[in-house]
Motif scaffolding. Structure first.
Motif, PDB file in Angstrom:
ATOM      1  N   VAL A  48       0.814  -1.222   0.000  1.00 55.02           N
ATOM      2  CA  VAL A  48       0.000   0.000   0.000  1.00 55.02           C
ATOM      3  C   VAL A  48       0.849   1.275   0.000  1.00 55.02           C
ATOM      4  O   VAL A  48       0.304   2.378   0.124  1.00 55.02           O
ATOM      5  N   ALA A  49       2.141   1.145  -0.154  1.00 56.89           N
ATOM      6  CA  ALA A  49       3.016   2.326  -0.097  1.00 56.89           C
ATOM      7  C   ALA A  49       2.571   3.370  -1.115  1.00 56.89           C
ATOM      8  O   ALA A  49       2.433   3.075  -2.310  1.00 56.89           O
ATOM      9  N   GLY A  50       2.303   4.580  -0.644  1.00 57.88           N
ATOM     10  CA  GLY A  50       1.911   5.678  -1.517  1.00 57.88           C
ATOM     11  C   GLY A  50       0.454   5.703  -1.918  1.00 57.88           C
ATOM     12  O   GLY A  50       0.019   6.647  -2.590  1.00 57.88           O
ATOM     13  N   ARG A  51      -0.323   4.707  -1.525  1.00 55.38           N
ATOM     14  CA  ARG A  51      -1.733   4.666  -1.912  1.00 55.38           C
ATOM     15  C   ARG A  51      -2.562   5.497  -0.934  1.00 55.38           C
ATOM     16  O   ARG A  51      -2.334   5.488   0.278  1.00 55.38           O
ATOM     17  N   ARG A  52      -3.541   6.201  -1.468  1.00 55.63           N
ATOM     18  CA  ARG A  52      -4.462   6.986  -0.647  1.00 55.63           C
ATOM     19  C   ARG A  52      -5.618   6.078  -0.244  1.00 55.63           C
ATOM     20  O   ARG A  52      -6.353   5.586  -1.117  1.00 55.63           O
TER      21      ARG A  52
END
Length: 241
Positions: A48-52
């Motif tokens: 989920v890195a960087g996901r809003r």
């Protein structure tokens, strides 16, 4: 129809404000939450890195915290002001948290999020059409709804003579860290869930009945004796189309 006298308080269904602290404390170590729901949702979310990500019904914030630690840009809301207060204590004053109800129009722009998490929320609602439509609205095309609800077979196990295919309201008693509480749910059959997903503009990508997380057997030997897994909740990953 009988009316309630003005001087008699009407009980609030699923009044999490009244037992929020006990519920949050219980879930820090419980089998159903700490060793089942929360790790299953995090596993389904993947990288989920960087996901809003919107945590819709964030409670005291354990999933919010875990996904934020993995690099997600998190926003959360809960209908319980007390739960949001507890989440803010856990997550810090700068956490993007607010009080809102998943049954109302969501206070976010169209296409704001890559993912929405809804862990053990929708089974409190009779009608899923408006909440799912709002979740679809705030998701980007191709975004994901990662959710868990009561497994529909549980209602039939508890009430063998009940009509599995009906949408039925039911309640059960719980003990959260020594505090008694009653939760009220809406049972719906599996096909009603998937029909609602399709009608709201989702494609069902994953249906999961996960195993407990590592360490569960050592911590809960009696509950898991002789079992590879157990029936409690049903998990979905849905893609916005």
């Amino acid at each position: 129809m009988p009316t309630v006298p003005e001087n008699v308080a009407v009980p609030v269904e699923n009044d999490y404000d009244s037992f929020a602290e006990a519920y949050a404390a219980e879930n820090e170590t419980s089998l159903n939450n700490a060793y089942y729901t929360q790790p299953a949702i995090v596993d389904l979310a993947g990288d989920v890195a960087g996901r809003r990500i919107l945590d819709a019904g964030c409670g005291a914030g354990p999933i919010f915290a875990e996904l934020r630690d993995r690099g997600a840009i998190m926003t959360g809301f809960d209908s319980s002001a007390k739960m949001v207060e507890l989440a803010r204590k856990r997550l810090g004053d700068d956490a993007a948290l607010r009080v809102a109800d998943i049954g109302d129009p969501l206070p976010f722009p169209d296409g704001e999020f890559d993912d929405v998490i809804s862990a053990l929320v929708l089974h409190y609602l009779e009608d899923w059409s408006a909440p799912l439509a709002e979740i679809r609205r705030v998701l980007k095309p191709g975004g994901r709804l990662i959710m868990a609800v009561n497994h529909p077979v549980i209602f039939k196990l508890l009430y063998p003579d009940a009509d599995y295919f009906a949408t039925v309201k039911w309640s059960d008693e719980y003990n959260f860290n020594g505090r008694q509480a009653v939760l009220t749910f809406w049972h719906r059959p599996l096909h009603a869930m998937t029909d609602a997903f399709t009608a709201a503009g989702f494609r069902t990508a994953v249906v999961s009945e996960p195993y407990p997380a590592p360490g569960a057997r050592e911590r809960f030997p009696d509950e898991l004796a002789g079992k590879t897994a157990f029936l409690s909740f049903l998990f979905f990953v849905l893609e916005a189309v």
